[in-house]
Design an enzyme around this catalytic site. Structure first.
Site, mmCIF file in Angstrom:
data_model
loop_
_atom_site.group_PDB
_atom_site.id
_atom_site.type_symbol
_atom_site.label_atom_id
_atom_site.label_comp_id
_atom_site.label_asym_id
_atom_site.label_seq_id
_atom_site.Cartn_x
_atom_site.Cartn_y
_atom_site.Cartn_z
ATOM 1 N N HIS A 22 0.838 -1.201 0.000
ATOM 2 C CA HIS A 22 0.000 0.000 0.000
ATOM 3 C C HIS A 22 0.876 1.255 0.000
ATOM 4 O O HIS A 22 0.675 2.172 -0.809
ATOM 5 C CB HIS A 22 -0.910 -0.021 1.236
ATOM 6 C CG HIS A 22 -1.857 1.127 1.335
ATOM 7 N ND1 HIS A 22 -3.200 1.014 1.057
ATOM 8 C CD2 HIS A 22 -1.656 2.424 1.694
ATOM 9 C CE1 HIS A 22 -3.785 2.190 1.232
ATOM 10 N NE2 HIS A 22 -2.875 3.057 1.628
ATOM 11 N N GLU A 23 1.847 1.290 0.898
ATOM 12 C CA GLU A 23 2.708 2.463 1.010
ATOM 13 C C GLU A 23 3.638 2.610 -0.195
ATOM 14 O O GLU A 23 3.853 3.723 -0.698
ATOM 15 C CB GLU A 23 3.521 2.405 2.305
ATOM 16 C CG GLU A 23 2.686 2.526 3.571
ATOM 17 C CD GLU A 23 1.889 3.817 3.634
ATOM 18 O OE1 GLU A 23 2.356 4.853 3.098
ATOM 19 O OE2 GLU A 23 0.781 3.806 4.193
ATOM 20 N N HIS A 26 1.884 4.166 -3.097
ATOM 21 C CA HIS A 26 1.822 5.628 -3.004
ATOM 22 C C HIS A 26 3.109 6.247 -3.547
ATOM 23 O O HIS A 26 3.078 7.194 -4.339
ATOM 24 C CB HIS A 26 1.655 6.056 -1.541
ATOM 25 C CG HIS A 26 0.276 5.869 -0.983
ATOM 26 N ND1 HIS A 26 -0.862 6.198 -1.676
ATOM 27 C CD2 HIS A 26 -0.131 5.407 0.237
ATOM 28 C CE1 HIS A 26 -1.932 5.946 -0.922
ATOM 29 N NE2 HIS A 26 -1.499 5.454 0.234
#
Length: 226
Positions: A22-23, A26
Site C-alpha cells: 500500500h505504502e 503511493h
C-alpha cells in the site's frame, strides 16, 4: 488459545504485506507523477522494516485480533510533496488512489490463490479448510478491509485526498481545514473498536461494502476452483 495464536501467525504476514505494498504504491505513483521524495528517502523498498510502525503495524492489529475485532493497521506514511507533482491536484488524487488500488490487486491474487488451493484440494468434503486456504481468505479480507477503510473521506485517509481533489477549489479549501482534526476522529474510532465493540462502529460503516467486495472475490475463487 492455540487457534488464536495460529490466526495471529497467519494475519501478521498478511497485514505486513498489505500495508507495505500500500505504502510503496503511493511512492511509486508519486514518482511517476514527478515527486522523487519517497525514492530519495529509500521508501520504495519492499523491506518491511522501512515501513513498519510499531503501534500501527504490530500493536493495534495484534490487540484487535486478540479481542476478536476487525483487524486493521497502518504503516509509516510514505512522504509525498504535493508541490513537486506535475499536476498537484490530480497528482494527489492519483497518489492517494494508488494505495487502495494495490490492496484490491493483492486481494485478486489472493482470490486466485484460494481458487487454485481449492482446486488442488479436490471436492469439498466438509473438513476444515487447509491452512493455505485459511491464509488466502485472511489475505483477501485484510486487503479488502484496508482498501475500503482507506477510501473513507476522513483525513488522513486516502479517501480524503480523493474527495479534496474532486471538490471545487472553494470547498476544497474549507475541507482541507478539517485535516488537523482527522486523526482525533480516527483515534476515536480505534478507541470505540477497543472499548465498545458492541457498538459495531466499523461493521456499521464499512462492514457492508467490505462484505460485498469479499463476495466478488470469493466468486472469482469459486470460478477458478471449478
Amino acid at each position: 488459545m492455540n487457534e488464536t495464536i495460529t490466526q495471529i501467525l497467519i494475519i501478521a504476514p498478511c497485514l505486513i504485506i498489505a500495508i507495505v505494498f500500500h505504502e510503496v504504491a503511493h511512492g511509486l505513483a508519486a514518482l511517476k507523477l514527478g515527486d522523487t521524495t519517497a525514492k530519495d528517502l529509500n521508501r520504495l523498498s519492499l523491506n518491511p522494516l522501512r515501513h513498519v510502525d510499531p503501534v500501527g503495524t504490530l500493536l493495534v492489529p495484534g490487540a484487535l485480533a486478540l479481542a476478536g475485532a476487525p483487524v486493521f493497521g497502518w504503516a509509516k506514511p510514505v512522504p509525498v510533496r504535493k508541490d513537486r507533482l506535475n499536476n498537484p491536484r490530480f497528482g494527489m488524487m492519483a497518489v492517494a488512489a494508488a494505495g487502495p488500488a494495490s490492496n484490491f490487486v493483492l486481494a485478486l491474487f489472493g482470490a486466485i490463490g484460494l481458487g487454485l488451493a481449492a482446486m488442488m484440494a479436490g471436492p469439498v468434503t466438509g473438513e476444515e479448510p487447509t491452512l493455505i486456504a485459511q491464509a488466502m481468505v485472511f489475505f483477501i479480507l485484510i486487503n479488502i478491509f484496508l482498501g475500503v477503510f482507506n477510501l473513507l473521506p476522513i483525513p488522513p485517509f486516502d479517501g480524503s485526498h480523493i474527495l479534496e481533489g474532486l471538490l471545487p477549489a472553494s470547498l476544497a479549501g474549507l475541507y482541507a481545514k478539517l485535516r488537523p482534526f482527522g486523526m482525533m476522529l480516527f483515534m476515536g474510532l480505534v478507541a470505540l473498536t477497543w472499548f465498545a465493540p458492541e457498538l459495531g462502529v466499523l461493521e456499521n460503516t464499512i462492514g457492508k461494502p467490505v462484505e460485498w467486495v469479499m463476495q466478488q472475490y470469493v466468486a472469482i475463487a469459486y470460478a477458478i476452483a471449478g
